[in-house]
Motif scaffolding. Structure first.
Motif, mmCIF file in Angstrom:
data_model
loop_
_atom_site.group_PDB
_atom_site.id
_atom_site.type_symbol
_atom_site.label_atom_id
_atom_site.label_comp_id
_atom_site.label_asym_id
_atom_site.label_seq_id
_atom_site.Cartn_x
_atom_site.Cartn_y
_atom_site.Cartn_z
ATOM 1 N N VAL A 64 28.242 19.031 -12.660
ATOM 2 C CA VAL A 64 27.295 17.916 -12.534
ATOM 3 C C VAL A 64 26.578 17.926 -11.188
ATOM 4 N N TRP A 65 27.198 18.525 -10.180
ATOM 5 C CA TRP A 65 26.550 18.616 -8.870
ATOM 6 C C TRP A 65 25.373 19.586 -8.883
ATOM 7 N N ALA A 66 25.285 20.418 -9.913
ATOM 8 C CA ALA A 66 24.206 21.403 -10.022
ATOM 9 C C ALA A 66 22.907 20.789 -10.533
ATOM 10 N N ASP A 67 22.910 19.502 -10.849
ATOM 11 C CA ASP A 67 21.703 18.850 -11.344
ATOM 12 C C ASP A 67 20.571 19.015 -10.326
ATOM 13 N N GLY A 68 19.465 19.592 -10.785
ATOM 14 C CA GLY A 68 18.306 19.797 -9.928
ATOM 15 C C GLY A 68 18.392 21.011 -9.018
ATOM 16 N N LYS A 69 19.452 21.789 -9.131
ATOM 17 C CA LYS A 69 19.669 22.938 -8.246
ATOM 18 C C LYS A 69 19.161 24.241 -8.870
ATOM 19 N N THR A 70 18.983 25.228 -8.015
ATOM 20 C CA THR A 70 18.634 26.578 -8.434
ATOM 21 C C THR A 70 19.849 27.467 -8.193
ATOM 22 N N ILE A 71 20.306 28.123 -9.252
ATOM 23 C CA ILE A 71 21.520 28.931 -9.215
ATOM 24 C C ILE A 71 21.153 30.386 -9.473
ATOM 25 N N ARG A 72 21.725 31.261 -8.668
ATOM 26 C CA ARG A 72 21.530 32.702 -8.860
ATOM 27 C C ARG A 72 22.891 33.361 -9.024
ATOM 28 N N THR A 73 23.013 34.186 -10.066
ATOM 29 C CA THR A 73 24.223 34.965 -10.297
ATOM 30 C C THR A 73 23.872 36.448 -10.172
ATOM 31 N N THR A 74 24.879 37.282 -10.173
ATOM 32 C CA THR A 74 24.658 38.721 -10.056
ATOM 33 C C THR A 74 23.750 39.233 -11.169
ATOM 34 N N GLU A 75 23.901 38.691 -12.373
ATOM 35 C CA GLU A 75 23.051 39.132 -13.480
ATOM 36 C C GLU A 75 21.564 38.926 -13.173
#
Length: 159
Positions: A64-75
């Motif tokens: 829920v803390w990821a709301d509005g966030k930009t996430i990058r993974t290795t893929e």
């Protein structure tokens, strides 16, 4: 149940989820298997991704803390079939052994290379930056070499 919106590897998503769910669980449920479940207490770094360009352990980060966030993974670091400079440096220096810790190390290394762009980090600074990521196989020398090489490759990459 709560609804969040976030961007993962350049794509917008909307999720309805249990507020107790970790970001690691959410990402793995959606096929992002580079996010490894290691210690589940924020000690090993195997689940590291970049959240708004900050290396973050997803096992202790609520989804829920990821709301509005930009996430990058290795893929998401592979662009047009090309490895990122950090991924390529890991390959070139043989910084991969069993591979379990590698995605988290790659994301932490990416964060360092991007954050300190234009500044050559010392071996001690690199080791300090990687301190939150545990590796049982490599002894870290090849990983440090990979970060050093990634810095060089990044300098050569046109923007």
């Amino acid at each position: 149940m709560l609804t969040i919106n976030c961007t993962i590897n350049g794509r917008a998503y909307k999720f309805t989820l249990d507020p107790r769910m970790s970001l690691m669980e959410l990402l793995r449920q959606h096929g992002l298997n580079s996010v490894k479940q290691g210690c589940s207490v924020g000690e090993c770094g195997a689940c590291t991704v970049l959240i708004d360009d900050v290396a973050t352990d997803t096992c202790i980060y609520l989804a829920v803390w990821a709301d509005g966030k930009t996430i990058r993974t290795t893929e998401g670091e592979v662009q047009h079939g090309q490895l990122s400079v950090v991924q390529q440096a890991y390959v070139d220096t043989g910084a991969v052994q069993c591979g379990f810790c590698t995605p988290g190390l790659v994301m932490t290394s990416t964060s360092m290379v991007e954050r300190f762009r234009g500044k050559r980090l010392t071996e001690q600074e690199i080791r300090r930056g990687l301190a939150g990521n545990l590796c049982r196989c490599t002894g870290y020398t090849a990983i440090v070499n990979a970060v050093e090489k990634a810095q060089l490759l990044d300098e050569e990459t046109p923007r």
